[in-house]
Design a protein around this motif. Structure first.
Motif, PDB file in Angstrom:
ATOM      1  N   LEU A 124       0.469   3.644  10.510  1.00 55.36           N
ATOM      2  CA  LEU A 124      -0.075   4.149  11.921  1.00 55.36           C
ATOM      3  C   LEU A 124       0.734   3.431  12.924  1.00 55.36           C
ATOM      4  N   LEU A 125       1.015   2.099  12.968  1.00 57.39           N
ATOM      5  CA  LEU A 125       1.626   1.364  14.008  1.00 57.39           C
ATOM      6  C   LEU A 125       3.355   1.725  13.805  1.00 57.39           C
ATOM      7  N   LYS A 126       3.796   2.017  12.924  1.00 52.60           N
ATOM      8  CA  LYS A 126       5.286   2.276  12.913  1.00 52.60           C
ATOM      9  C   LYS A 126       5.399   3.701  13.340  1.00 52.60           C
ATOM     10  N   GLU A 127       4.345   4.597  13.269  1.00 53.64           N
ATOM     11  CA  GLU A 127       4.668   5.972  14.074  1.00 53.64           C
ATOM     12  C   GLU A 127       4.431   5.676  15.572  1.00 53.64           C
ATOM     13  N   GLN A 128       3.868   4.415  16.273  1.00 52.01           N
ATOM     14  CA  GLN A 128       3.854   4.374  17.387  1.00 52.01           C
ATOM     15  C   GLN A 128       4.988   3.465  17.904  1.00 52.01           C
ATOM     16  N   GLY A 129       6.011   3.267  17.072  1.00 53.36           N
ATOM     17  CA  GLY A 129       7.103   2.612  17.534  1.00 53.36           C
ATOM     18  C   GLY A 129       7.267   1.113  17.204  1.00 53.36           C
ATOM     19  N   TYR A 130       6.091   0.578  16.549  1.00 52.06           N
ATOM     20  CA  TYR A 130       6.249  -0.912  16.033  1.00 52.06           C
ATOM     21  C   TYR A 130       6.997  -1.344  14.709  1.00 52.06           C
ATOM     22  N   ARG A 131       7.584  -2.381  14.867  1.00 57.72           N
ATOM     23  CA  ARG A 131       8.216  -2.958  14.017  1.00 57.72           C
ATOM     24  C   ARG A 131       7.149  -3.846  13.175  1.00 57.72           C
ATOM     25  N   THR A 132       7.267  -3.662  11.793  1.00 53.65           N
ATOM     26  CA  THR A 132       6.178  -4.171  10.976  1.00 53.65           C
ATOM     27  C   THR A 132       7.028  -5.089   9.892  1.00 53.65           C
ATOM     28  N   GLY A 133       6.281  -6.191   9.881  1.00 50.22           N
ATOM     29  CA  GLY A 133       6.658  -7.469   8.759  1.00 50.22           C
ATOM     30  C   GLY A 133       5.487  -7.934   8.054  1.00 50.22           C
ATOM     31  N   LEU A 134       5.743  -8.382   6.660  1.00 57.41           N
ATOM     32  CA  LEU A 134       4.879  -9.187   5.972  1.00 57.41           C
ATOM     33  C   LEU A 134       5.550 -10.440   5.409  1.00 57.41           C
ATOM     34  N   TYR A 135       5.137 -11.631   5.635  1.00 52.37           N
ATOM     35  CA  TYR A 135       5.559 -12.664   5.026  1.00 52.37           C
ATOM     36  C   TYR A 135       4.585 -13.635   4.410  1.00 52.37           C
ATOM     37  N   GLY A 136       4.723 -13.784   3.024  1.00 56.92           N
ATOM     38  CA  GLY A 136       3.556 -14.598   2.346  1.00 56.92           C
ATOM     39  C   GLY A 136       3.142 -13.691   1.268  1.00 56.92           C
ATOM     40  N   LYS A 137       2.045 -13.451   0.819  1.00 60.70           N
ATOM     41  CA  LYS A 137       1.368 -12.854  -0.254  1.00 60.70           C
ATOM     42  C   LYS A 137       0.883 -11.508  -0.023  1.00 60.70           C
ATOM     43  N   TRP A 138       1.147 -10.564  -1.103  1.00 57.22           N
ATOM     44  CA  TRP A 138       0.894  -9.301  -0.909  1.00 57.22           C
ATOM     45  C   TRP A 138      -0.437  -8.885  -1.730  1.00 57.22           C
ATOM     46  N   HIS A 139      -0.232  -8.930  -3.029  1.00 60.37           N
ATOM     47  CA  HIS A 139      -1.357  -8.695  -4.002  1.00 60.37           C
ATOM     48  C   HIS A 139      -1.995  -7.545  -3.901  1.00 60.37           C
ATOM     49  N   LEU A 140      -1.349  -6.537  -3.953  1.00 63.58           N
ATOM     50  CA  LEU A 140      -1.846  -4.940  -3.981  1.00 63.58           C
ATOM     51  C   LEU A 140      -0.996  -4.243  -4.957  1.00 63.58           C
ATOM     52  N   GLY A 141      -0.214  -5.091  -5.718  1.00 62.95           N
ATOM     53  CA  GLY A 141       0.857  -4.314  -6.606  1.00 62.95           C
ATOM     54  C   GLY A 141       2.016  -4.746  -6.774  1.00 62.95           C
ATOM     55  N   HIS A 142       2.657  -5.204  -7.915  1.00 62.82           N
ATOM     56  CA  HIS A 142       3.832  -5.841  -7.763  1.00 62.82           C
ATOM     57  C   HIS A 142       4.891  -4.946  -8.364  1.00 62.82           C
ATOM     58  N   LEU A 143       4.504  -3.732  -8.867  1.00 66.48           N
ATOM     59  CA  LEU A 143       5.706  -3.078  -9.209  1.00 66.48           C
ATOM     60  C   LEU A 143       6.217  -2.000  -7.733  1.00 66.48           C
ATOM     61  N   PRO A 144       7.468  -1.654  -7.910  1.00 66.38           N
ATOM     62  CA  PRO A 144       8.280  -1.166  -6.862  1.00 66.38           C
ATOM     63  C   PRO A 144       7.393  -0.137  -5.905  1.00 66.38           C
ATOM     64  N   GLN A 145       6.593   0.685  -6.741  1.00 66.45           N
ATOM     65  CA  GLN A 145       5.778   1.707  -5.999  1.00 66.45           C
ATOM     66  C   GLN A 145       4.761   1.364  -5.150  1.00 66.45           C
ATOM     67  N   TYR A 146       4.638   0.197  -5.287  1.00 66.90           N
ATOM     68  CA  TYR A 146       3.190  -0.467  -4.678  1.00 66.90           C
ATOM     69  C   TYR A 146       3.544  -1.569  -3.777  1.00 66.90           C
ATOM     70  N   LEU A 147       4.635  -1.933  -3.354  1.00 66.06           N
ATOM     71  CA  LEU A 147       5.254  -2.964  -2.645  1.00 66.06           C
ATOM     72  C   LEU A 147       5.164  -2.622  -1.164  1.00 66.06           C
ATOM     73  N   PRO A 148       5.009  -3.611  -0.379  1.00 67.65           N
ATOM     74  CA  PRO A 148       4.758  -3.458   1.034  1.00 67.65           C
ATOM     75  C   PRO A 148       5.515  -2.679   1.929  1.00 67.65           C
ATOM     76  N   CYS A 149       6.837  -2.377   1.357  1.00 63.12           N
ATOM     77  CA  CYS A 149       7.654  -1.508   2.249  1.00 63.12           C
ATOM     78  C   CYS A 149       7.484   0.008   1.971  1.00 63.12           C
ATOM     79  N   VAL A 150       6.559   0.264   1.008  1.00 56.79           N
ATOM     80  CA  VAL A 150       6.089   1.441   0.616  1.00 56.79           C
ATOM     81  C   VAL A 150       4.974   2.022   1.546  1.00 56.79           C
ATOM     82  N   HIS A 151       4.262   0.957   2.017  1.00 58.82           N
ATOM     83  CA  HIS A 151       2.972   1.004   2.941  1.00 58.82           C
ATOM     84  C   HIS A 151       3.346   0.640   4.210  1.00 58.82           C
ATOM     85  N   GLY A 152       4.437   0.862   4.638  1.00 53.90           N
ATOM     86  CA  GLY A 152       4.874   0.991   6.237  1.00 53.90           C
ATOM     87  C   GLY A 152       5.310  -0.372   6.843  1.00 53.90           C
TER      88      GLY A 152
END
Length: 475
Positions: A124-152
């Motif tokens: 949602l925030l990307k659609e409003q022009g936000y740059r988004t970043g995650l540093y640290g732990k994810w824990h919502l799926g380790h396979l490529p189709q579940y990683l953070p960059c798939v989720h914005g």
């Protein structure tokens, strides 16, 4: 990002690598930046500003002095994966992935947060022009189709699951297939594994994540782009490894060292915002994904020694800890928010709110519209944040659901109802009622003294279970 794992000697070197040539970058964009610090397994009273006597957190204390403390903030779940899924989507844990729920994920897990089924706050925030970043732990799926960059998330540097899901845990816990050991923890940039980490590497990752988070802030500010940063630390999750030179500082053993190092990282991030002259246009939110470990775990001690030792005699004001949604210690966590000029300094609210509310609140602040094609449980809490006179919780009640949809508890006004049934925290033949105003630690069951209250909340509980089952909104 540099793909080489650097090993800084002190927190000053961590900051120095990101602060060279900082002359201050005043952003002109109107949308505020958002820094969301998601602490891992930090207890409600493990910050000195929330009452800790054996852990010193001066940077978080200063954050609280310049903002608001929420003293009835509820994480969505008592464990990492379901709680983080709910934080990201604004939905109670059993609703996630089209009402199938999402359990704690392991290196052998083949599933994760489904992008086709869920909408994340980062999207949602990307659609409003936000740059988004995650540093640290994810824990919502380790396979490529579940990683953070798939989720914005535009940028990700981190580990896909907890730092104790390594080869030391050789099928002993019951969660892993017998005889199958986990691989060394992967450090991932975007979707590429750039290193397999041994325990020495894990000890230095917190400094790396802090440094790279500061670089993300600098790049965003330099380009005058609003940003959403999720800083998801790892060191407060077992094993409690911290960078060399930071061991032994706390009176609360290795866990205390980890919390104090997290506080150091928070201070570095806050100082970066200040030096760039963008702190006045930045919302900072500190929360935890769930409560702390409170029981000894022989396997963790066998694997990590003192870095996996939980002192069962260490006192907490709340009952029980992580791994459960019954008692306060599993889901009630500390929460601090700061936004100069909007959030009054040195204020406090005891109105019940949830981690899911951050989804809706961040979306509204960033100018995004809330999805209408699904149930969103998060509410807008800006009135509470901004100290509006007479502001109340937007929730009739806060519910403690398991990832499978079993309702364990209901927080209603000053009351907490524990539903009956079998559980590792105790087998109850009838509901238990606690008055949290008088009994924060849930020590005295007053159900027999307030049958009308029990009846009222039980009716709310039945309606909530139906709403979750039928994918309907909760009040």
């Amino acid at each position: 990002m540099n793909k080489t794992l650097l090993l800084p000697k002190t927190s000053l070197s961590v900051f120095a690598l990101t602060a060279i040539a900082f002359s201050g970058i005043a952003q002109n964009q109107s949308k505020p930046n958002i820094v969301h610090i998601v602490a891992d397994d930090v207890g409600y009273d493990d910050l000195s500003c929330f009452g800790s006597k054996d852990i010193h957190t001066p940077n978080l204390d200063a954050l609280a002095e310049s903002g608001i403390k929420f003293t009835s903030f509820y994480a969505p779940h008592g464990t990492c994966t379901p709680s983080r899924a709910a934080l990201l989507t604004g939905r109670y844990a059993p609703r996630v992935n089209n009402n199938t729920g999402l359990y704690v994920l392991f290196p052998h897990s083949k599933h994760g947060l489904e992008d086709e089924l869920e909408v994340s706050i980062t999207e949602l925030l990307k659609e409003q022009g936000y740059r988004t970043g995650l540093y640290g732990k994810w824990h919502l799926g380790h396979l490529p189709q579940y990683l953070p960059c798939v989720h914005g998330f535009d940028e990700f540097l981190g580990i896909p699951y907890p730092n104790d899901h390594g080869p030391e845990r050789i099928g002993n816990s019951g969660w892993r297939p017998n005889g199958i050991s986990d691989p060394a923890i992967p450090l991932i940039e975007q979707a590429q594994v750039i290193k397999r980490c041994d325990n020495n590497d894990l000890a230095e990752l917190p400094a790396l994540f802090t440094r790279e988070a500061c670089k993300f802030i600098y790049r965003s500010a330099k380009e005058d782009q609003p940003f959403y940063l999720q800083y998801a630390n790892i060191e407060t999750h077992t094993p409690w490894f911290v960078p060399k030179g930071f061991e032994g500082r706390s009176k609360a053993a290795a866990y205390g060292d980890a919390v104090e190092y997290l506080d150091t990282s928070v201070g570095i991030i806050l100082n970066t915002l200040k030096r760039l002259k963008i702190e006045d246009n930045t919302i900072i939110v500190f929360t935890s994904d769930n409560g702390p470990l409170v029981h000894k775990d022989e396997e963790l001690e066998n694997c990590y020694g003192r870095f996996g030792f939980t002192d069962p005699d260490r006192e907490h004001v709340l009952r029980e800890g992580k791994y459960q949604e019954r008692f306060e210690g599993g889901i009630k966590v500390s929460c601090i928010m700061k936004w100069p000029g909007h959030i009054p300094a040195a204020t406090e609210s005891d109105e019940p709110i949830t981690g899911m509310d951050l989804f809706t609140t961040f979306a509204h602040i960033g100018g995004a519209e809330i999805p209408t094609d699904r149930v969103i449980d998060g509410k807008d809490i800006r009135d509470l944040m901004f100290g509006k006179e007479g502001a109340k919780s937007p929730h009739e009640a806060v519910y403690g659901f398991t990832a499978t949809g079993r309702l364990m508890s209901v927080r209603y006004q000053n009351w907490k109802l524990i539903l009956s049934g079998k559980h590792w925290t105790g087998n109850f033949d009838s509901p238990q009622l606690y008055d949290l105003t008088a009994d924060m630690g849930e020590a005295t069951n007053v159900a027999s003294e307030h049958p009308g209250v029990v009846k009222k909340i039980m009716k709310m509980a039945e309606n909530a279970k139906i709403a979750i089952k039928n994918n309907q909104p909760l009040k």
